[in-house]
Motif scaffolding. Structure first.
Motif: not given
Length: 289
Positions: A171-186
């Motif tokens: 669709g139409e969009w001006d901005e994409i916000k990618i929501v993902s998990n950030k790896y901090l440690s094991a």
């Protein structure tokens, strides 16, 4: 007389019933012990497999973060120009189809719900697990979904295919916000948001208006930046998922060991009670003779 003659027979029947119930309980405990022991073997094996995969995932994540660093430099001084209309936002949730990894998928679902409550938009989801969670809450927001991604270390080709599908059917969009998990440690991770703007918004940005750029160049740059951001999110999310699965299997193995110890103690006590009752019956019979 009749009551006196019946009473010993009733006592014998009662003792036999108690012994049979005790043996039935011991058999049930033994079956539960066997089941828990088999589960513990499975979870321990899955922990070993996850530990092996985690090394590869961490190595791939370090390489993929270089792409993310390049994207950060590109958009560091780029902001969407202010307008009367609010920018159209497309949220892209990055996860997978796999389970047995704790709250890795719920983390993405909660973050997307929180973001969309503040700034409504449309939705694209990678992975069946977050898709099923979000479909109940906001089915009308979905534009495109993806599955069968993340079974192994994600590749840039997979990220490019996802980016191409989003450009075509998102669709139409001006901005994409990618929501993902950030790896901090094991042993830890957290959800995070990465922003990517469209080619049109990129051309209108103050940082790019100082340069003369053709429309095709800005379009290709925006699509390549989107693929870079998706690739980084896929690989980092994959590492976080493997880490969470390893932790979940370790906790499951520890819980199984605790349960086996409890069941073994219960079995030993029950077995000792049955043996004691049998000895009492033998001694009582010998004394009567």
């Amino acid at each position: 007389m009749f009551a006196r003659s019946v009473r010993p027979a009733l006592n014998v029947a009662r003792v036999a019933q108690q012994q049979s119930q005790g043996m039935a309980t011991l058999r049930e405990i033994e079956q539960r012990l066997k089941s828990v022991r088999n589960i513990e073997k499975i979870t321990k094996s899955m922990k070993v497999v996850a530990s092996t995969k985690l090394t590869r995932a961490e190595k791939a994540m370090k390489e993929a973060k270089k792409y993310g660093a390049a994207n950060n430099e590109l958009f560091k001084h780029t902001e969407i120009s202010e307008s009367e209309e609010a920018p159209k936002i497309l949220y892209v949730g990055i996860s997978s189809d796999g389970g047995l990894c704790g709250g890795i998928h719920s983390s993405i679902s909660r973050a997307i719900k929180k973001e969309m409550a503040a700034n409504p938009g449309t939705l694209a989801v990678v992975g069946d697990k977050p898709k099923s969670q979000l479909a109940r809450a906001m089915p009308q927001a979905f534009k495109v979904t993806f599955n069968s991604v993340g079974k192994d270390v994600p590749t840039f080709a997979e990220a490019s295919a996802i980016a191409d599908e989003i450009v075509k059917n998102g669709g139409e969009w001006d901005e994409i916000k990618i929501v993902s998990n950030k790896y901090l440690s094991a042993i830890s991770y957290e959800s995070g948001v990465t922003s990517v703007i469209s080619a049109k918004a990129l051309q209108a940005a103050a940082g790019f208006q100082a340069y003369e750029m053709e429309e095709d160049v800005s379009k290709d740059l925006a699509e390549f930046a989107l693929a870079n951001a998706i690739y980084t999110a896929l690989v980092e999310g994959h590492a976080a998922e493997i880490s969470a699965r390893r932790t979940a299997m370790e906790n499951a193995s520890n819980n199984a060991n605790d349960m086996m110890a409890s069941l073994q103690l219960q079995y030993n006590r029950g077995r000792q009670a049955v043996i004691t009752n049998e000895l009492i019956d033998i001694i009582t019979g010998a004394s009567a003779l």
